[in-house]
Design an enzyme around this catalytic site. Structure first.
Site, short mmCIF file in Angstrom:
data_model
loop_
_atom_site.label_atom_id
_atom_site.label_comp_id
_atom_site.label_asym_id
_atom_site.label_seq_id
_atom_site.Cartn_x
_atom_site.Cartn_y
_atom_site.Cartn_z
N GLU A 272 -49.06 -52.38 11.94
CA GLU A 272 -48.48 -51.49 12.96
C GLU A 272 -49.09 -50.10 12.83
O GLU A 272 -48.40 -49.14 12.48
CB GLU A 272 -46.95 -51.45 12.84
CG GLU A 272 -46.30 -50.88 14.09
CD GLU A 272 -44.81 -50.62 13.95
OE1 GLU A 272 -44.08 -51.52 13.50
OE2 GLU A 272 -44.38 -49.50 14.28
N HIS B 64 -51.25 -47.07 14.53
CA HIS B 64 -51.46 -46.63 15.91
C HIS B 64 -52.70 -45.78 16.11
O HIS B 64 -53.17 -45.12 15.19
CB HIS B 64 -50.23 -45.87 16.38
CG HIS B 64 -49.00 -46.70 16.36
ND1 HIS B 64 -48.81 -47.76 17.22
CD2 HIS B 64 -47.89 -46.67 15.57
CE1 HIS B 64 -47.63 -48.34 16.95
NE2 HIS B 64 -47.06 -47.69 15.96
N HIS C 210 -43.30 -53.86 19.90
CA HIS C 210 -43.08 -52.55 19.29
C HIS C 210 -41.97 -51.82 20.04
O HIS C 210 -41.85 -51.96 21.25
CB HIS C 210 -44.38 -51.74 19.34
CG HIS C 210 -44.31 -50.47 18.58
ND1 HIS C 210 -43.78 -49.31 19.11
CD2 HIS C 210 -44.69 -50.17 17.32
CE1 HIS C 210 -43.84 -48.36 18.19
NE2 HIS C 210 -44.39 -48.85 17.10
N ASP D 228 -47.12 -47.95 9.79
CA ASP D 228 -46.76 -47.22 11.01
C ASP D 228 -47.43 -45.86 11.05
O ASP D 228 -46.80 -44.85 11.38
CB ASP D 228 -45.23 -47.08 11.17
CG ASP D 228 -44.84 -46.82 12.63
OD1 ASP D 228 -45.72 -46.81 13.51
OD2 ASP D 228 -43.64 -46.62 12.88
ZN ZN Z 1 -45.02 -47.90 15.33
#
Ligand code: ZN
Length: 318
Positions: free
Chosen positions: A7, A9, A160, A278
């Site tokens: 995850e 980005h 998400h 993340d």
């Molecule tokens: Zn995220």
């Protein structure tokens, strides 16, 4: 311990207009720092990954992306543009980056075609969907072509969090409960349960949904879901918990805490839990240190850190 993170980005130039409003409440120096890391594919990102032992990151657009674009043709075009942008960045460092496709669900048939292009031609590992698309959820029959394609390709779909259509009235003046504190868990867990109770996994039994944040509380709820499904006479081929175990896998993104990891392992099994950080919204180093040090046997640690991701995403890593 080496790691694969799912995850993680990025932001492409064409999608900035959709992301910027979500950061309106963030003080400028913090916003600038996040944006610098989101748009970086070089030293900033690689150094943090290296410090945390992350060998490979699967990159996905920071939401909501084109899913809030009212013009379906523009959304479809801009999603393809973002995917081409990501493919070009991955090509510069293929040993460190892989991709999840960005998809415009406004046109489900075009969405299926773009998923096909991204997986077969660009080598992406699945897609990342940022919550609802203009009020539409993935259990709706109009999205069957997308699920049929995902199942055919064996491509996992990472759901998400993103905002609901309207903030929950029950939150009242407690704005701090919106988004990552609590609201996104409610919204994303509900979205996944709509798929379970809506029979998506009866129609597409090989489809695989990925959830961050250790499954948005679902591993904690399995017994109760089955119990209430009987009370309300839910007609599915299997019990709700069966779909959560067989059609959903989770990552530890933004949940660097021992108790929910143990609950997820106990509820779903050790083949269904994967590492994630993340980036750049959580500290990669905190995520990495948690993964390296949390109490568990070393076999399970390797499964979570990289083996499960390598198997599920079909990545050749020894
Ligand atoms: Zn995220």
């Amino acid at each position: 311990m080496k790691k694969i993170a799912l995850e993680e980005h990025f932001m492409s130039p064409g999608l900035d207009e959709y992301w910027r409003p979500t950061m309106a409440d963030v003080p400028k120096p913090i916003y600038d720092g996040i944006r610098a890391r989101l748009t970086d594919f070089g030293e900033l990102r690689l150094k943090e990954m290296d410090d945390a032992g992350i060998e490979l990151a699967i990159l996905g657009v920071a939401g909501p992306g084109v899913q809030v674009e009212p013009d379906a043709r523009r959304a479809t075009f801009k999603a393809a543009e973002a995917n081409d942008f990501l493919a070009a960045e991955i090509a510069k460092r293929p040993e460190h980056y892989l991709g999840f496709a960005h998809i415009a669900l406004q046109d489900p048939n075009a969405a299926a075609a773009e998923l096909d292009r991204c997986v077969r031609q660009l080598g992406f590992k699945g897609a990342m969907i940022n919550g609802q698309t203009l009020g539409h959820y993935l259990d709706e029959r109009q999205f069957d072509p997308f699920w049929a394609k995902a199942e055919e390709l064996g491509a996992p779909i990472y759901l998400h969090p993103a905002d609901p259509v309207q903030m929950y009235q029950s939150f009242g003046a407690y704005k701090e409960l919106q988004r990552a504190t609590w609201g996104w868990g409610v919204e994303t867990g509900t979205h996944a349960l709509r798929m379970v109770f809506g029979g998506v996994f009866d129609r597409f039994p090989k489809a695989l949904l990925l959830l961050g944040h250790l499954g948005e509380t679902l591993p904690f709820m399995l017994w109760r879901l089955d119990s209430r499904a009987k009370l309300y006479g839910v007609k599915l081929k299997r019990e709700p918990s069966d779909y959560v175990r067989d059609n959903i896998a989770v990552t530890i993104s933004g949940m660097f805490s021992k108790e929910p990891v143990e609950c997820s392992l106990a509820a779903l099994g050790k083949s269904r839990v994967m590492f994630s950080a993340d980036f750049p919204f959580e500290s990669i180093s905190e995520a990495g240190h948690f993964m390296d040090r949390v109490e568990m046997d070393e076999d399970t640690r390797a499964d979570i850190a990289w083996r499960n991701a390598a198997r599920i995403l079909k990545i050749d890593m020894k």
